[in-house]
Design an enzyme around this catalytic site. Structure first.
Site, PDB file in Angstrom:
ATOM      1  N   ASP A 175      15.042 -38.080 -12.897  1.00 25.34           N
ATOM      2  CA  ASP A 175      15.509 -37.120 -13.897  1.00 25.34           C
ATOM      3  C   ASP A 175      14.423 -36.101 -14.215  1.00 25.34           C
ATOM      4  OD1 ASP A 175      18.167 -38.184 -14.454  1.00 25.34           O
ATOM      5  OD2 ASP A 175      17.102 -39.915 -15.255  1.00 25.34           O
ATOM      6  N   ASP A 235       9.698 -39.165  -9.659  1.00 25.38           N
ATOM      7  CA  ASP A 235      10.649 -39.467 -10.718  1.00 25.38           C
ATOM      8  C   ASP A 235      11.987 -38.842 -10.338  1.00 25.38           C
ATOM      9  OD1 ASP A 235      11.438 -40.491 -13.226  1.00 25.38           O
ATOM     10  OD2 ASP A 235      11.207 -38.509 -14.132  1.00 25.38           O
TER      11      ASP A 235
END
Length: 259
Positions: free
Chosen positions: A15, A13
């Site tokens: 963020d 991922d």
């Protein structure tokens, strides 16, 4: 239980794992550098459908993080891949920005508000009441309802903002039709991403900061999962879920030597 195979490809991922509020998380640059040097296939994932991979490449580069364009996988790309598989050369009424409209143009979709096959809802900075009304009427007239991702809120410097999932709930309330979400935690996003880099779930790992999206999607796609403590999930939060990540680490820096 048999031992897992060695990890040959990585999905992470963005963020909360590589960056936080526009600032790289310590160790992110070393992790990405090690991945590039290893030659192992990898993807940086985001449920945000606003930006194209080229946009995200430029934004990350300004932060000092070098991620090749082909190593960025968004919910918009996963949505486009899904629609291309389901109904090639179809049409859609789109609420969203360049990340989504570009992905649909690239698969040859026609964007229209005249009897579209689909209404596709993505992230946008300005949700218009007129556009939402049109979406409701088109869905009631038979268009199928697709959403890029189920996130109900998104971050900003002023606080949480309503996101795709919240707007989807409004449209669902008005139509009685539930959307199909292409992004995390749907393992479809992980599997289409793995296919894009020629990787297999048995030898892949997913790194995330959220149990309900990153870890769940990785788990359901059959991957090893790593949860980092630099995002939204605390150790106490982990215990609330009926499933667990394979490993919990403090940050992405702890995974550099795993590559």
């Amino acid at each position: 239980m048999p031992d897992r195979k060695a990890i040959d490809s990585w999905l992470t991922d963005m963020d909360g794992v590589l960056i936080h509020e526009g600032v790289p998380i310590p160790g992110a640059d070393a992790f990405l550098k090690k991945l590039r040097e290893s030659g192992k296939p990898f993807l940086v994932l985001t449920n945000n459908s606003i930006y194209t991979p080229r946009d995200l490449h430029a934004r990350l580069r300004r932060m000092g993080l070098d991620v090749p364009i082909e190593s960025i996988w968004t919910s918009a790309l996963a949505t486009a891949q899904f629609l291309d598989d389901q109904r090639p050369g179809g049409s859609a009424y789109v609420i969203g920005e360049a990340g989504l409209t570009t992905a649909l143009h690239d698969i040859g979709y026609i964007l229209t508000d005249h009897e579209p096959d689909y209404v596709v809802l993505g992230e946008t900075r300005t949700y218009s009441f007129e556009a939402m009304t049109k979406a409701v009427r088109l869905i009631n007239a038979g268009a199928r309802f697709i959403c890029t991702n189920p996130d109900e809120t998104g971050p900003s410097t002023e606080g949480p903002l309503p996101a795709t999932g919240a707007v989807a709930a409004l449209i669902t309330k008005a139509t009685g039709k539930q959307p199909y979400f292409a992004g995390k935690p749907n393992p479809l996003m992980m599997r289409t991403g793995l296919n894009a880099i020629g990787a297999h779930s048995e030898t892949s790992a997913m790194i995330g900061d959220r149990m309900d999206t990153d870890v769940l999607a990785g788990l359901e796609a059959g991957m090893v999962t790593f949860l980092v403590r630099t995002g939204l999930t605390s150790d106490a939060d982990i215990e609330k879920y009926p499933y667990r990540p394979s490993t919990v680490v403090d940050s992405i820096a702890d995974l550099v030597d795993r590559i």
